[in-house]
Motif scaffolding. Structure first.
Motif, PDB file in Angstrom:
ATOM      1  N   GLY A  45       0.856  -1.388  -0.125  1.00 21.73           N
ATOM      2  CA  GLY A  45       0.138   0.048   0.023  1.00 21.73           C
ATOM      3  C   GLY A  45       0.819   1.243   0.015  1.00 21.73           C
ATOM      4  N   ASP A  46       0.107   2.322   0.384  1.00 21.02           N
ATOM      5  CA  ASP A  46       1.045   3.620   0.407  1.00 21.02           C
ATOM      6  C   ASP A  46       1.653   3.983   1.603  1.00 21.02           C
ATOM      7  N   ILE A  47       1.699   2.873   2.538  1.00 20.36           N
ATOM      8  CA  ILE A  47       2.351   3.097   3.946  1.00 20.36           C
ATOM      9  C   ILE A  47       3.484   3.172   4.341  1.00 20.36           C
ATOM     10  N   ALA A  48       4.292   3.780   4.760  1.00 16.44           N
ATOM     11  CA  ALA A  48       5.679   3.787   5.249  1.00 16.44           C
ATOM     12  C   ALA A  48       5.970   3.291   6.368  1.00 16.44           C
ATOM     13  N   TRP A  49       6.080   1.917   6.416  1.00 14.85           N
ATOM     14  CA  TRP A  49       5.741   1.101   7.597  1.00 14.85           C
ATOM     15  C   TRP A  49       7.326   1.534   8.430  1.00 14.85           C
ATOM     16  N   LYS A  50       7.134   1.801   9.583  1.00 14.89           N
ATOM     17  CA  LYS A  50       8.115   2.238  10.513  1.00 14.89           C
ATOM     18  C   LYS A  50       9.028   1.211  11.326  1.00 14.89           C
ATOM     19  N   HIS A  51       8.170   0.080  11.497  1.00 17.11           N
ATOM     20  CA  HIS A  51       8.646  -1.036  12.211  1.00 17.11           C
ATOM     21  C   HIS A  51       7.907  -2.317  11.604  1.00 17.11           C
ATOM     22  N   CYS A  52       8.829  -3.283  11.793  1.00 20.40           N
ATOM     23  CA  CYS A  52       8.313  -4.630  11.340  1.00 20.40           C
ATOM     24  C   CYS A  52       8.862  -5.625  12.300  1.00 20.40           C
ATOM     25  N   ILE A  53       7.752  -6.507  12.557  1.00 18.09           N
ATOM     26  CA  ILE A  53       8.136  -7.838  13.402  1.00 18.09           C
ATOM     27  C   ILE A  53       7.730  -8.962  12.558  1.00 18.09           C
ATOM     28  N   SER A  54       8.391  -9.922  12.574  1.00 18.13           N
ATOM     29  CA  SER A  54       8.117 -11.140  11.908  1.00 18.13           C
ATOM     30  C   SER A  54       8.354 -12.448  12.589  1.00 18.13           C
ATOM     31  N   SER A  55       7.639 -13.562  12.182  1.00 15.30           N
ATOM     32  CA  SER A  55       7.708 -14.738  12.887  1.00 15.30           C
ATOM     33  C   SER A  55       9.215 -15.187  12.675  1.00 15.30           C
ATOM     34  N   ASP A  56       9.923 -16.006  13.483  1.00 16.15           N
ATOM     35  CA  ASP A  56      11.259 -16.391  13.275  1.00 16.15           C
ATOM     36  C   ASP A  56      11.376 -17.623  12.370  1.00 16.15           C
ATOM     37  N   LEU A  57      10.353 -18.056  11.785  1.00 20.55           N
ATOM     38  CA  LEU A  57      10.518 -19.231  10.903  1.00 20.55           C
ATOM     39  C   LEU A  57      10.981 -18.506   9.513  1.00 20.55           C
ATOM     40  N   LEU A  58      11.836 -19.243   8.816  1.00 20.07           N
ATOM     41  CA  LEU A  58      12.376 -19.206   7.642  1.00 20.07           C
ATOM     42  C   LEU A  58      11.444 -18.419   6.519  1.00 20.07           C
ATOM     43  N   ARG A  59      10.314 -18.838   6.331  1.00 16.37           N
ATOM     44  CA  ARG A  59       9.392 -18.585   5.294  1.00 16.37           C
ATOM     45  C   ARG A  59       9.101 -17.008   5.822  1.00 16.37           C
ATOM     46  N   ALA A  60       8.908 -17.046   6.966  1.00 13.63           N
ATOM     47  CA  ALA A  60       8.336 -15.312   7.370  1.00 13.63           C
ATOM     48  C   ALA A  60       9.758 -14.464   7.135  1.00 13.63           C
ATOM     49  N   THR A  61      10.797 -14.754   7.575  1.00 16.48           N
ATOM     50  CA  THR A  61      11.983 -13.977   7.909  1.00 16.48           C
ATOM     51  C   THR A  61      12.520 -13.647   6.374  1.00 16.48           C
ATOM     52  N   SER A  62      12.239 -14.794   5.489  1.00 16.93           N
ATOM     53  CA  SER A  62      12.824 -14.401   4.094  1.00 16.93           C
ATOM     54  C   SER A  62      11.895 -13.519   3.377  1.00 16.93           C
ATOM     55  N   THR A  63      10.410 -13.366   3.702  1.00 25.11           N
ATOM     56  CA  THR A  63       9.621 -12.579   3.192  1.00 25.11           C
ATOM     57  C   THR A  63       9.801 -11.330   3.581  1.00 25.11           C
ATOM     58  N   ALA A  64      10.043 -11.050   5.040  1.00 25.38           N
ATOM     59  CA  ALA A  64      10.268  -9.706   5.659  1.00 25.38           C
ATOM     60  C   ALA A  64      11.420  -8.928   5.124  1.00 25.38           C
ATOM     61  N   LYS A  65      12.686  -9.838   4.854  1.00 28.52           N
ATOM     62  CA  LYS A  65      13.736  -9.287   4.290  1.00 28.52           C
ATOM     63  C   LYS A  65      13.610  -8.651   2.794  1.00 28.52           C
ATOM     64  N   VAL A  66      12.530  -9.306   1.893  1.00 31.02           N
ATOM     65  CA  VAL A  66      12.316  -8.601   0.556  1.00 31.02           C
ATOM     66  C   VAL A  66      11.479  -7.394   0.889  1.00 31.02           C
ATOM     67  N   VAL A  67      10.215  -7.663   1.597  1.00 32.38           N
ATOM     68  CA  VAL A  67       9.311  -6.587   1.530  1.00 32.38           C
ATOM     69  C   VAL A  67       9.663  -5.169   2.591  1.00 32.38           C
ATOM     70  N   TYR A  68      10.304  -5.596   3.534  1.00 34.46           N
ATOM     71  CA  TYR A  68      10.800  -4.347   4.363  1.00 34.46           C
ATOM     72  C   TYR A  68      12.369  -3.848   4.232  1.00 34.46           C
TER      73      TYR A  68
END
Length: 178
Positions: A45-68
């Motif tokens: 969306g058009d939101i500048a996310w200031k903070h990110c929290i992710s599940s510690d499982l690989l599929r979530a952390t891999s996603t967070a690395k790409v999107v955040y």
């Protein structure tokens, strides 16, 4: 303050085929938890996310690395529940039947899944309490079941946002705000 819920990218591992035992289902879940993802299109969306929290499982952390873009916090609190041991021995069922059985055991509070269910629900409440105390727009990268329970709990605490069915893998973020 806004909370964005985003499901991880699709996992690069096929679902079990045919008839499987509960032990085989648990083995598959362990491998699924360790599998990597296939990056797909997404929008935050058009939101500048200031903070990110992710599940510690690989599929979530891999996603967070790409999107955040930036550092993010990982936590086991955002994991999906573990499947409790079923006392079914060599009973074989297709995956869809195991999923149905799991839902029924959760809804009825069956002893085989009760501890896992109760732990999961407590983790959901804990995470929402943590998110409510923050005044920062926070992106949460996790799993479908966790997202559905988080959305319900956020709404119970005065947040507004979309109704959520089973979320798809990372096409867009579900935004809740108060």
């Amino acid at each position: 303050m806004r909370i964005g819920l985003l499901r991880h990218f699709p996992v690069d591992m096929p679902q079990p085929q045919g008839w499987i035992t509960s032990a085989e289902l648990r083995d598959w879940q362990t491998k699924y938890d360790e599998a990597d993802v296939r990056v797909c299109s997404y929008t935050l969306g058009d939101i500048a996310w200031k903070h990110c929290i992710s599940s510690d499982l690989l599929r979530a952390t891999s996603t967070a690395k790409v999107v955040y873009q930036g550092d993010f916090h990982t936590t086991a609190t955002l994991r999906e529940p573990q499947i409790g041991e079923f006392g079914t021995g060599s009973l074989r069922l297709p995956l869809w039947a195991w999923r149905l059985l799991l839902r029924l055991t959760w809804m009825t509070g069956h002893r085989s899944q009760r501890a896992s269910r109760d732990d999961f629900k407590q983790r959901v409440k804990s995470m929402v309490d943590q998110l409510r105390t923050s005044e920062t727009d926070t992106l949460v990268v996790c799993h479908a079941g966790m997202m559905m329970f988080l959305a319900k709990e956020l709404k119970a605490h005065g947040f507004s946002g979309p109704k959520m069915g089973i979320p798809k893998h990372a096409p867009h973020v579900y935004v809740y705000q108060r």
